[in-house]
Motif scaffolding. Structure first.
Motif, short mmCIF file in Angstrom:
data_model
loop_
_atom_site.label_atom_id
_atom_site.label_comp_id
_atom_site.label_asym_id
_atom_site.label_seq_id
_atom_site.Cartn_x
_atom_site.Cartn_y
_atom_site.Cartn_z
N PHE A 55 59.50 25.15 33.48
CA PHE A 55 58.35 26.02 33.30
C PHE A 55 57.15 25.25 32.76
CE2 PHE A 55 62.14 28.58 32.73
CZ PHE A 55 61.85 29.77 33.40
N ALA A 86 54.70 17.84 35.02
CA ALA A 86 54.65 19.12 35.72
C ALA A 86 54.30 18.91 37.19
CB ALA A 86 53.64 20.05 35.06
N ASP A 110 52.12 22.14 42.10
CA ASP A 110 52.08 23.56 42.47
C ASP A 110 52.08 24.46 41.24
OD1 ASP A 110 52.01 22.97 45.13
OD2 ASP A 110 54.16 23.28 45.47
N SER A 111 52.87 24.13 40.24
CA SER A 111 52.91 24.94 39.02
C SER A 111 51.60 24.82 38.24
CB SER A 111 54.09 24.53 38.13
OG SER A 111 55.32 24.90 38.74
N ALA A 153 49.10 26.98 39.97
CA ALA A 153 49.33 28.40 39.67
C ALA A 153 48.73 28.78 38.32
CB ALA A 153 50.82 28.70 39.69
N THR A 183 54.29 29.53 34.40
CA THR A 183 54.53 29.36 35.84
C THR A 183 55.77 28.51 36.05
OG1 THR A 183 53.21 27.33 36.09
CG2 THR A 183 52.03 29.44 36.28
N ALA A 184 56.36 28.67 37.24
CA ALA A 184 57.53 27.86 37.62
C ALA A 184 57.56 27.73 39.13
CB ALA A 184 58.82 28.50 37.11
N HIS A 185 57.76 26.52 39.61
CA HIS A 185 57.88 26.26 41.05
C HIS A 185 56.69 26.83 41.83
CE1 HIS A 185 61.94 24.97 40.11
NE2 HIS A 185 62.14 26.13 39.50
N GLY A 186 55.51 26.68 41.25
CA GLY A 186 54.30 27.09 41.95
C GLY A 186 53.98 28.56 41.89
N ARG A 187 54.74 29.35 41.10
CA ARG A 187 54.51 30.79 41.02
C ARG A 187 54.21 31.21 39.59
NH1 ARG A 187 59.31 30.47 43.67
NH2 ARG A 187 60.38 31.45 41.91
N TYR A 212 55.65 21.48 29.36
CA TYR A 212 56.42 21.54 30.59
C TYR A 212 57.85 21.15 30.27
CZ TYR A 212 57.78 20.86 35.47
OH TYR A 212 58.40 20.96 36.70
#
Length: 367
Positions: free
Chosen positions: A16, A52, A55-56, A59, A80-84, A102
C-alpha cells in the motif's frame, strides 16, 4: 472505537501507498493549490524512494487535493494499492506533518487518532430576537446537526433547519423535539448541546423526549458557524477536548476492573500479541506514540503476528516480514473484529504503551 471503517482497506492485498497531507486552502498562502501540489511533490519523491510502483503513485496524485469544497483547516488520508484508490478519508485537522509510506501494510494509526474520540452528539442553536410572549411578532429559528465528533468538521451530519412564528412555538417545539429524536437515534447520541435564546431554548428542551433531556448541556450565546463546517464547532471543540466517548470509557473501566483483578498481566506488547494470536482481544488500549520504532513480524493473515521472526516461523508461517508494531496491531484488530481505544497518556499510562481487555478469561487450572 470500532474499526469497521477500515475493513475494505484490509480486503485488498498490499503493498500500500499511505499518504497524509495538509490540504487546507483558507490559509495565508497566496496560492494554496500550488502549496498543496508542492507538498504532494515532496511526498511523491518519498514514495518513489521507498519503491512504490508508478501506478499506485499516480492513483494518489489523481486524488490529492480533490477536497476543494471543504472549508477550514483539514487534511486528507489517501491509500492506494496496485494502481487503485482503496480508501480516501477527510481529516478533521491537518496531520501533524505530511507523511508518505509504502509497505505491505497500510499506515492507519494517524487516521484512527483523527477519528477519536468519536463522540456522537446533537447540536442545537435556537434564535429569537423578540419579546418573550406568544403574542409577539417574529419567528423562532432552530438549526440542528447530529453527527460524530470530530468527523463532522469535514463530513456533513444530519441537519435540521426550521423557522416558525413565535405564536406557534409552544406546539412546534414538541413536533421538532420528536424530529430531533430521530436524528439523534441515527448516530446514537450521547450529548445534546443547546445554545441560543434562553426562553426559546428552554421551551424546546422541556419538550424533548426524556432520553434526550437527560443528555442536555446548555451553552450561552449563539456562535457563527462557517458554511460546510460543524455547527457550533468552537463550542464543541472546548466541550469535547480531552473527553472519551461513553462506549470507549465503558471499555476502559472494564479493563481497569480486569487489571485490578489480574494485576498488570494484560499490559505490554508481548501480552497484546499473545492475546491477538488467539483471537481473545475484545479491545486494545494504546498510548499513541507516533515516534515509536517498535516492530513486529507478520504473515499474510491478520492473526499471524509475533515478536520475532523465529516465533512466527515456528507456527509454520513461511511468508514473513517485519512491520511497524502499530500497523500490525491494527490489522489484527480489524481482522478479529476487536476494538481500539486511544488513551491519552496523562489519563492512563499503560505499561509498554499497550493493554488488552480480554473476551474471556483463561480457564482455571484443575487442582
Amino acid at each position: 472505537m470500532r474499526l469497521s471503517f477500515l475493513e475494505r482497506l484490509y480486503k485488498q492485498p498490499g503493498p500500500f501507498a499511505s499518504v497524509y497531507l495538509d490540504t487546507s486552502r483558507d490559509t495565508a498562502v497566496e496560492d494554496p493549490d500550488a502549496a498543496v501540489e508542492l507538498r504532494w511533490r515532496h511526498l511523491r519523491d518519498a514514495l518513489t524512494f521507498e519503491g512504490a510502483d508508478e501506478d499506485s503513485i499516480t492513483a494518489v496524485a489523481r486524488t490529492v487535493g480533490c477536497d476543494v469544497d471543504v472549508p477550514g483547516t483539514h487534511g486528507q488520508a489517501v491509500f492506494t494499492a496496485h494502481g487503485r484508490l482503496v480508501l480516501l478519508d477527510e481529516l478533521p485537522a491537518p496531520p501533524p506533518r505530511d507523511t508518505a509510506h509504502y509497505g505491505s501494510l497500510p499506515d492507519t494509526m494517524p487516521l484512527i487518532v483523527q477519528h477519536a474520540p468519536g463522540i456522537a452528539y446533537l447540536a442545537l442553536q435556537v434564535r429569537y430576537g423578540g419579546r418573550h410572549s406568544t403574542d409577539a411578532t417574529g419567528t423562532v429559528r432552530i438549526d440542528a446537526e447530529a453527527g460524530v465528533w470530530p468527523l463532522t468538521k469535514v463530513t456533513q451530519g444530519h441537519h435540521l433547519h426550521e423557522e416558525v412564528p413565535v405564536a406557534d412555538w409552544l406546539h412546534a417545539a414538541e413536533v421538532i423535539g420528536r424530529e430531533l429524536e430521530g436524528h439523534a437515534r441515527r448516530v446514537n447520541t450521547e450529548a445534546v448541546i443547546v445554545a441560543g435564546d434562553v426562553w426559546a431554548r428552554g421551551i424546546l428542551v422541556n419538550r424533548l423526549p426524556a432520553a434526550l433531556r437527560g443528555q442536555v448541556i446548555t451553552v450561552e450565546g449563539v456562535g457563527e458557524s462557517q458554511p460546510g463546517r460543524a455547527l457550533m464547532e468552537e463550542r464543541l471543540e472546548s466541550l469535547f477536548s480531552g473527553r472519551m466517548a461513553a462506549h470507549d470509557r465503558a471499555l476502559l473501566d472494564a479493563f481497569l476492573a480486569q487489571k485490578a483483578r489480574d494485576g498488570a498481566s494484560d499490559e505490554g506488547l508481548p501480552a497484546a500479541v499473545s492475546a491477538l494470536q488467539r483471537g481473545r482481544v475484545k479491545a486494545l488500549f494504546l498510548n499513541d506514540h507516533p515516534e515509536s520504532t517498535l516492530r513486529l513480524w507478520v504473515g499474510p493473515d491478520p492473526g499471524q503476528l509475533a515478536l520475532t521472526e523465529q516465533e512466527l516461523r515456528s507456527y509454520g508461517v513461511q511468508d514473513v516480514r517485519e512491520e511497524r508494531a502499530d500497523a500490525a496491531l491494527t490489522r489484527a484488530l480489524v481482522g478479529t473484529r476487536a476494538e481500539l481505544v486511544v488513551v491519552p497518556e496523562q489519563q492512563l499510562q499503560l505499561r509498554g504503551g499497550v493493554g488488552v481487555l480480554l473476551r474471556y478469561a483463561d480457564p482455571a487450572p484443575h487442582g
